[in-house]
Enzyme design. Structure first.
Site, PDB file in Angstrom:
ATOM      1  N   PHE A 113       0.801  -1.232   0.000  1.00  0.00           N
ATOM      2  CA  PHE A 113       0.000   0.000   0.000  1.00  0.00           C
ATOM      3  C   PHE A 113       0.826   1.270   0.000  1.00  0.00           C
ATOM      4  O   PHE A 113       0.303   2.348  -0.293  1.00  0.00           O
ATOM      5  CB  PHE A 113      -0.986  -0.008   1.182  1.00  0.00           C
ATOM      6  CG  PHE A 113      -0.489   0.675   2.423  1.00  0.00           C
ATOM      7  CD1 PHE A 113       0.281  -0.004   3.352  1.00  0.00           C
ATOM      8  CD2 PHE A 113      -0.775   2.010   2.658  1.00  0.00           C
ATOM      9  CE1 PHE A 113       0.748   0.627   4.492  1.00  0.00           C
ATOM     10  CE2 PHE A 113      -0.314   2.651   3.795  1.00  0.00           C
ATOM     11  CZ  PHE A 113       0.449   1.959   4.713  1.00  0.00           C
ATOM     12  N   LYS A 114       2.121   1.185   0.300  1.00  0.00           N
ATOM     13  CA  LYS A 114       2.965   2.384   0.318  1.00  0.00           C
ATOM     14  C   LYS A 114       2.954   3.105  -1.037  1.00  0.00           C
ATOM     15  O   LYS A 114       3.175   4.303  -1.101  1.00  0.00           O
ATOM     16  CB  LYS A 114       4.404   2.025   0.678  1.00  0.00           C
ATOM     17  CG  LYS A 114       4.593   1.240   1.975  1.00  0.00           C
ATOM     18  CD  LYS A 114       4.280   2.057   3.195  1.00  0.00           C
ATOM     19  CE  LYS A 114       4.790   1.451   4.499  1.00  0.00           C
ATOM     20  NZ  LYS A 114       4.141   0.199   4.906  1.00  0.00           N
ATOM     21  N   ASP A 115       2.702   2.352  -2.125  1.00  0.00           N
ATOM     22  CA  ASP A 115       2.633   2.984  -3.449  1.00  0.00           C
ATOM     23  C   ASP A 115       1.517   4.028  -3.538  1.00  0.00           C
ATOM     24  O   ASP A 115       1.619   4.969  -4.324  1.00  0.00           O
ATOM     25  CB  ASP A 115       2.351   1.931  -4.533  1.00  0.00           C
ATOM     26  CG  ASP A 115       3.541   1.021  -4.789  1.00  0.00           C
ATOM     27  OD1 ASP A 115       4.693   1.475  -4.634  1.00  0.00           O
ATOM     28  OD2 ASP A 115       3.306  -0.151  -5.148  1.00  0.00           O
ATOM     29  N   LEU A 118       3.318   6.998  -2.260  1.00  0.00           N
ATOM     30  CA  LEU A 118       4.661   7.264  -2.793  1.00  0.00           C
ATOM     31  C   LEU A 118       4.704   7.374  -4.312  1.00  0.00           C
ATOM     32  O   LEU A 118       5.705   7.799  -4.869  1.00  0.00           O
ATOM     33  CB  LEU A 118       5.658   6.235  -2.272  1.00  0.00           C
ATOM     34  CG  LEU A 118       6.143   6.577  -0.850  1.00  0.00           C
ATOM     35  CD1 LEU A 118       6.817   5.388  -0.180  1.00  0.00           C
ATOM     36  CD2 LEU A 118       7.087   7.775  -0.883  1.00  0.00           C
TER      37      LEU A 118
END
Ligand SMILES: *Cc1c(COP(=O)(O)O)cnc(C)c1O
Length: 501
Positions: A113-115, A118
């Site tokens: 989920f960091k995408d 980011l």
């Protein structure tokens, strides 16, 4: 929008551009918006028919209102409108039953989920640097336990004027996570394994941030240091979007009516993901309860039930490594909001944490927290059992982090009987942790002696689900960043990445 610190009210409120460039406030506090924008039911109704980029613009524009509309639109399009996320929908909602759905946040280039944040942050940061009049090149320095580093590398790769250097613990990431980092492409990236665990990598990187002499040398060579971790508001705001989007999807598919409340269950570590859900709720999204799910590192679950945050315990290594955290930095923002923005109380709690490793909140504040949040945790056998159960009941494959969320949701149901429609946030693709998932579904013998890439194929055969392309292509990518270093070498290595030997 202007922003202030969680720890004092004296400083002049700063612009969103400065907030993104600085990351952390000069008094050590975290930046929060001076006002929380409102999301009206009328806007929400319009957003039900909108696509992800349109939803993102509606949510983000008030937070970044000094950005030119066209610039913000272009940034959002570049992040979510192009082919960076697989499939038609950036964050699909998978309805499992009349009372439960899964929000998949892992269709981006790194399969976690960091995408979601980011992929957007680099675009926002470039504009923030321009608006703040910063004409130096930026060195983004990251110590990662796995997912953040890869997502930062992918997000900032080949962004002009920015260099990214990532350190990961060579013994503390999964095989797939390591492969993702050693095969990273891009002309402005450096990746190093560090002998040791995440704390060692983190300590080394913090030492560089705190080294005044080195920072001066960097500055005179035309560089400034920055970070991409989740205390930066520029990473938090984009996360508010997918909560709103999930709600809209639930209305659009008829699972709920516009105006109905929902619960969100969030597998949590640093508390950044679930904090965005809290801000969505404060903006007016109809939310009943936020369920904070922890693995065996249950410091947050203890906090929500007792009001005592105590980090003085051993860190357990689990199958959900991105949640193996003892200090959840973003909790500071929640304490600030829930205490009606009592910055001196927050400052006191944070100084207690610093000096004694714990803090305790009063009964009144605890009551307010408990009306919005429910905290729970589960151990490793429960994670395995949950992956197995959800597979046999729904033919749906959970990764270990999401399984923690699902297990805690079951506990929440048993304890409260709350039948509100509930969205469990899925933070990673199961193909990022294939060894655990294959063992859970097919038993200990099934994975045999395979590991990493071979297990991906095994998981595909077992479930009939294809691995995301960025994961399945890892085997064919060249290793570009094989180097590992000692913790003591980190300062020298950082200097060399910007030509300061
Ligand atoms: C980062 C991460 C988490 C924890 O999110 P926080 O914002 O730190 O609470 C959970 N699951 C996965 C897969 C992650 O990468």
């Amino acid at each position: 929008m202007r922003y202030r610190s969680t720890r004092s009210s004296t400083g002049v409120p700063v612009s969103s551009a400065d907030v993104i460039v600085r990351g952390i406030a000069p008094d050590g506090g975290l930046y929060v918006p001076v006002d929380i924008p409102r999301l009206s039911e009328c806007t929400l109704r319009d957003l039900v028919r909108a696509d992800y980029s349109e939803r993102a613009f509606a949510i983000l524009q008030p937070f970044f209102d000094e950005f030119a509309v066209k610039t913000l639109l272009n940034s959002i399009k570049a992040a979510y409108g192009s082919n960076r996320f697989a499939g038609q929908v950036v964050a699909p909602l998978i309805v499992l039953s009349p009372s439960e759905a899964i929000l998949e946040l892992w269709h981006g280039p790194t399969a976690a989920f960091k995408d979601m944040a980011l992929q957007l942050l680099p675009h926002i940061m470039l504009e923030a640097l321009r608006l703040a009049g910063v004409d130096r090149r930026i060195l983004i320095l990251v110590a990662t336990s796995g997912d953040t580093g890869k997502a930062a590398l992918e997000g900032f790769r080949d962004v002009p004027g920015i260099r990214v250097t990532v350190f990961y613990p060579s013994e503390g990431v999964s095989d797939i996570q390591r492969l993702q980092m050693v095969t990273q492409q891009g002309g402005n990236v450096n990746v190093f394994g560090v002998h040791g665990d995440f704390d060692d990598a983190q300590t080394g990187v913090k030492r560089v941030f705190g080294d005044a002499d080195f920072n001066n040398r960097l500055a005179s060579a035309g560089w400034a240091l920055s970070s991409a971790n989740s205390i930066n508001w520029g990473r938090l705001a984009p996360q508010i979007v997918y909560y709103t989007s999930a709600y809209c999807e639930a209305v659009a598919c008829g699972a709920i009516e516009l105006g109905d409340k929902v619960n969100f269950v969030v597998p949590s570590g640093n508390f950044g993901n679930i904090l965005a859900a809290y801000y969505a709720m404060r903006m007016g999204l109809p939310v009943n309860r936020l369920v904070c799910a922890s693995n065996k590192n249950n410091v947050l679950a203890d906090f929500f039930s007792t009001g005592v945050y105590d980090r003085r315990r051993t860190l357990h290594r689990t199958t959900s490594p991105s949640m193996d955290i003892l200090v959840s930095s973003n909790l500071e923002r929640l304490l600030f909001e829930v205490s009606d923005r009592d910055h001196s109380a927050v400052r006191g709690l944070m100084s207690d944490l610093q000096s004694t490793g714990r803090y305790s909140i009063g009964a009144e504040l605890r009551g307010r927290l408990q009306s919005a949040f429910w905290g729970g945790w589960c151990d490793e056998p429960e994670v395995m059992q949950t992956i197995r159960d959800v597979w046999s009941e729904h033919r749906y494959v959970l990764d270990p982090h999401t399984a923690v969320g699902q297990a805690v949701y079951k506990q929440y149901l048993a304890s409260t009987g709350d039948d509100t429609f509930t969205i469990v946030v899925s933070t990673a693709s199961p193909f990022k942790f294939p060894d655990t998932v294959v063992r859970a579904i097919a038993g200990n013998g099934a994975a045999g002696s395979t590991c990493g890439l071979e297990t991906i194929a095994a998981l595909e055969r077992l479930t009939g689900v294809a691995a995301p392309v960025p994961i399945s292509e890892l085997g064919s990518l060249a290793v570009r960043n094989p180097e590992t270093v000692e913790v003591s070498e980190i300062p020298r290595v950082v200097a060399s990445t910007v030509g300061l030997d």
